[in-house]
Design a protein around this motif. Structure first.
Motif, PDB file in Angstrom:
ATOM      1  N   LEU A  42      60.018  17.681  44.263  1.00 37.20           N
ATOM      2  CA  LEU A  42      59.091  18.803  44.432  1.00 37.20           C
ATOM      3  C   LEU A  42      58.597  18.828  45.869  1.00 37.20           C
ATOM      4  CD1 LEU A  42      56.888  18.026  41.313  1.00 37.20           C
ATOM      5  CD2 LEU A  42      58.772  19.664  41.426  1.00 37.20           C
ATOM      6  N   ARG A  43      58.564  20.007  46.460  1.00 39.17           N
ATOM      7  CA  ARG A  43      57.931  20.161  47.771  1.00 39.17           C
ATOM      8  C   ARG A  43      56.465  20.496  47.504  1.00 39.17           C
ATOM      9  NH1 ARG A  43      62.506  23.158  48.065  1.00 39.17           N
ATOM     10  NH2 ARG A  43      61.312  25.064  47.908  1.00 39.17           N
ATOM     11  N   ALA A  44      55.583  19.719  48.072  1.00 45.47           N
ATOM     12  CA  ALA A  44      54.152  19.907  47.808  1.00 45.47           C
ATOM     13  C   ALA A  44      53.411  20.206  49.099  1.00 45.47           C
ATOM     14  CB  ALA A  44      53.574  18.661  47.147  1.00 45.47           C
ATOM     15  N   ARG A  45      52.375  21.003  48.963  1.00 41.58           N
ATOM     16  CA  ARG A  45      51.503  21.317  50.093  1.00 41.58           C
ATOM     17  C   ARG A  45      50.062  21.295  49.604  1.00 41.58           C
ATOM     18  NH1 ARG A  45      52.161  26.787  53.372  1.00 41.58           N
ATOM     19  NH2 ARG A  45      54.106  25.730  53.783  1.00 41.58           N
ATOM     20  N   MET A  46      49.229  20.599  50.331  1.00 45.69           N
ATOM     21  CA  MET A  46      47.804  20.541  50.017  1.00 45.69           C
ATOM     22  C   MET A  46      47.056  21.117  51.209  1.00 45.69           C
ATOM     23  SD  MET A  46      45.313  19.567  47.961  1.00 45.69           S
ATOM     24  CE  MET A  46      46.012  18.362  46.850  1.00 45.69           C
ATOM     25  N   THR A  47      46.191  22.077  50.939  1.00 44.40           N
ATOM     26  CA  THR A  47      45.388  22.672  51.999  1.00 44.40           C
ATOM     27  C   THR A  47      43.922  22.339  51.750  1.00 44.40           C
ATOM     28  OG1 THR A  47      46.953  24.502  52.222  1.00 44.40           O
ATOM     29  CG2 THR A  47      44.763  24.825  53.163  1.00 44.40           C
ATOM     30  N   LEU A  48      43.304  21.760  52.743  1.00 42.56           N
ATOM     31  CA  LEU A  48      41.880  21.434  52.688  1.00 42.56           C
ATOM     32  C   LEU A  48      41.154  22.392  53.625  1.00 42.56           C
ATOM     33  CD1 LEU A  48      39.451  19.532  52.038  1.00 42.56           C
ATOM     34  CD2 LEU A  48      40.109  18.278  54.114  1.00 42.56           C
ATOM     35  N   ARG A  49      40.164  23.084  53.089  1.00 44.87           N
ATOM     36  CA  ARG A  49      39.358  23.989  53.906  1.00 44.87           C
ATOM     37  C   ARG A  49      37.897  23.595  53.813  1.00 44.87           C
ATOM     38  NH1 ARG A  49      42.258  28.043  51.390  1.00 44.87           N
ATOM     39  NH2 ARG A  49      43.931  28.802  52.701  1.00 44.87           N
ATOM     40  N   VAL A  50      37.256  23.548  54.955  1.00 44.75           N
ATOM     41  CA  VAL A  50      35.805  23.389  55.022  1.00 44.75           C
ATOM     42  C   VAL A  50      35.333  24.550  55.886  1.00 44.75           C
ATOM     43  CG1 VAL A  50      33.870  21.899  55.634  1.00 44.75           C
ATOM     44  CG2 VAL A  50      36.025  20.873  54.856  1.00 44.75           C
ATOM     45  N   GLU A  51      34.949  25.616  55.209  1.00 44.70           N
ATOM     46  CA  GLU A  51      34.629  26.857  55.921  1.00 44.70           C
ATOM     47  C   GLU A  51      33.500  26.689  56.925  1.00 44.70           C
ATOM     48  OE1 GLU A  51      34.237  30.147  53.235  1.00 44.70           O
ATOM     49  OE2 GLU A  51      36.169  29.703  52.291  1.00 44.70           O
ATOM     50  N   GLU A  52      32.484  25.908  56.574  1.00 40.26           N
ATOM     51  CA  GLU A  52      31.333  25.749  57.471  1.00 40.26           C
ATOM     52  C   GLU A  52      31.714  25.080  58.789  1.00 40.26           C
ATOM     53  OE1 GLU A  52      29.844  25.676  53.239  1.00 40.26           O
ATOM     54  OE2 GLU A  52      31.496  24.779  54.339  1.00 40.26           O
ATOM     55  N   LEU A  53      32.817  24.345  58.784  1.00 39.24           N
ATOM     56  CA  LEU A  53      33.260  23.666  60.002  1.00 39.24           C
ATOM     57  C   LEU A  53      34.449  24.363  60.662  1.00 39.24           C
ATOM     58  CD1 LEU A  53      33.110  19.967  58.752  1.00 39.24           C
ATOM     59  CD2 LEU A  53      31.393  21.217  60.092  1.00 39.24           C
ATOM     60  N   LEU A  55      37.386  24.313  59.494  1.00 37.96           N
ATOM     61  CA  LEU A  55      38.474  23.340  59.351  1.00 37.96           C
ATOM     62  C   LEU A  55      39.481  23.791  58.306  1.00 37.96           C
ATOM     63  CD1 LEU A  55      39.743  20.474  59.746  1.00 37.96           C
ATOM     64  CD2 LEU A  55      38.211  19.717  57.915  1.00 37.96           C
ATOM     65  N   GLU A  56      40.746  23.746  58.671  1.00 36.76           N
ATOM     66  CA  GLU A  56      41.833  23.922  57.715  1.00 36.76           C
ATOM     67  C   GLU A  56      42.870  22.863  58.045  1.00 36.76           C
ATOM     68  OE1 GLU A  56      43.159  27.760  56.330  1.00 36.76           O
ATOM     69  OE2 GLU A  56      45.240  27.114  56.571  1.00 36.76           O
ATOM     70  N   HIS A  57      43.139  22.004  57.077  1.00 38.19           N
ATOM     71  CA  HIS A  57      44.064  20.883  57.262  1.00 38.19           C
ATOM     72  C   HIS A  57      45.131  20.974  56.177  1.00 38.19           C
ATOM     73  CE1 HIS A  57      45.510  16.886  58.148  1.00 38.19           C
ATOM     74  NE2 HIS A  57      45.318  16.522  56.890  1.00 38.19           N
ATOM     75  N   VAL A  58      46.403  20.993  56.585  1.00 42.35           N
ATOM     76  CA  VAL A  58      47.520  21.121  55.651  1.00 42.35           C
ATOM     77  C   VAL A  58      48.336  19.840  55.684  1.00 42.35           C
ATOM     78  CG1 VAL A  58      49.600  22.421  55.077  1.00 42.35           C
ATOM     79  CG2 VAL A  58      47.599  23.622  55.986  1.00 42.35           C
ATOM     80  N   VAL A  59      48.632  19.329  54.496  1.00 39.08           N
ATOM     81  CA  VAL A  59      49.499  18.166  54.351  1.00 39.08           C
ATOM     82  C   VAL A  59      50.669  18.593  53.479  1.00 39.08           C
ATOM     83  CG1 VAL A  59      49.688  15.804  53.483  1.00 39.08           C
ATOM     84  CG2 VAL A  59      47.535  16.584  54.492  1.00 39.08           C
ATOM     85  N   GLU A  60      51.885  18.342  53.968  1.00 41.53           N
ATOM     86  CA  GLU A  60      53.081  18.686  53.209  1.00 41.53           C
ATOM     87  C   GLU A  60      53.887  17.429  52.961  1.00 41.53           C
ATOM     88  OE1 GLU A  60      55.096  21.670  55.480  1.00 41.53           O
ATOM     89  OE2 GLU A  60      53.703  23.226  54.864  1.00 41.53           O
TER      90      GLU A  60
END
Length: 68
Positions: A42-53, A55-60
């Protein structure tokens, strides 16, 4: 907020993300297996967002399902 309380709160959040994400993936894999639609990986992608900062961090990555 102290550095210790921030660290504790962050670790608790990340543990919750890890545990609940693993549970959801395991459930989806069981359902796909039951339908006979399970690929070897499986190809997986996790996106973490912290709108107040702003920040958008993507891990694949890849999750292997076959016997390796």
């Amino acid at each position: 907020m102290t550095e210790d309380s921030f660290d504790t709160s962050l670790r608790k959040f990340l543990k919750t993300v890890g545990v609940t994400s693993q549970q959801r993936i395991e459930q989806a894999v069981r359902e796909a297996r039951a339908r006979g639609q399970l690929p070897p990986a499986l190809r997986a992608r996790m996106t973490l967002r912290v709108e107040e900062l702003g920040l958008e961090h993507v891990v694949e990555g890849e999750i292997r399902l076959d016997e390796a």
